[in-house]
Enzyme design. Structure first.
Site: not given
Length: 269
Positions: A15, A37, A103, A158, A162
């Site tokens: 996304r 990718e 993250t 979120h 996630k």
């Protein structure tokens, strides 16, 4: 050097990756020169535009980041910690600005990024949003102004997909609060509470995570005192704001000396 920066997008099918592809393509000072990718992905070898459900672009998705970065000035990376660490070495070899929105990084991961940053520009942030980075500065200032009579809690929400918690943004806000109050981040850290936990320890900073639906990102920093609360809040309603921040970072880093920078540096905060 041309005033048009060649940009590579990592994780192009995700996304965030597709959002970055659209934003780079529309940017007047950027040209998309690579889309990467993981090996074995269905998009490998496909025309990127067709894979995204649009018109062919002539740019084909690859699983070779070194090939994709040949001649590129920047790479934007919202992937996974291991991919990001491995890519940092390649980006440094290519002397490309490495913009990292990944993250869940460990201290060991960050040490490896620091090593790569001796040779190239890395811009890394738990959140690329202008608003969130302003919130980080406000959090630090409020924490410095209030004593331990005000407890600090960071609450984030979120989408259901996630995979890490607390979010990188929540940790960034907690680090700012700890710095403002003169606390050690790790010593003050308290994860979500469960069961009989006992009374709250003075000087602790608590974190809570909500996961559900398609929430883009919401963060509250709560300063709770006797008879009053101060709540600093940021709500993201459009994922494009993170992409635009990453593009700003990629352009900002073009003329900088090698180093490990943050969005606060980019924004001059």
């Amino acid at each position: 050097m041309s005033n048009i920066s060649g940009i590579v997008v990592m994780g192009a099918s995700g996304r965030m990756g597709q959002m970055l592809v659209r934003e780079v393509t529309a940017h007047p000072k950027m040209k998309l020169v690579g889309a990467v990718e993981r090996a074995g992905h269905d998009w490998i070898g496909q025309d990127l535009g067709a894979a995204m459900g649009g018109r062919p672009t002539g740019l084909f998705v690859t699983d070779d980041p070194l090939e994709a970065m040949a001649g590129a000035q920047g790479v934007i990376d919202f992937t996974t910690p291991q991919v990001t660490v491995d890519l940092s070495v390649i980006a440094a070899q290519a002397r490309a600005v490495h913009v990292i929105g990944t993250t869940g990084m460990t201290d060991a991961d960050i040490e490896k990024l620091d090593a790569a940053a001796r040779h190239a520009v890395i811009v890394r942030a738990g959140n690329m949003s202008l608003g969130v980075n302003l919130l980080t500065q406000l959090t630090k200032q409020v924490a410095a102004a209030l004593d331990e009579e005000f407890d600090i809690e960071v609450v984030e929400a979120h989408h259901r997909h996630k995979v890490d918690a607390p979010s990188g943004t929540a940790l960034m806000l907690g680090e700012a609060a700890a710095e403002g109050r003169g606390l050690d981040f790790k010593d003050s850290y308290v994860a979500a509470r469960d069961g009989i936990t006992g009374a709250r320890a003075p000087g602790s900073i608590g974190y809570s995570a909500i996961r559900g639906g398609d929430i883009v990102g919401e963060h509250d920093v709560i300063f709770a005192g006797a008879g009053e609360r101060i709540v600093l809040r940021h709500i993201a309603s459009d994922r494009a704001l993170f992409a635009r921040g990453a593009l700003k970072a990629a352009l900002w880093g073009q003329d900088k000396m090698p180093g490990h920078y943050s969005m606060l540096d980019v924004l001059g905060l």
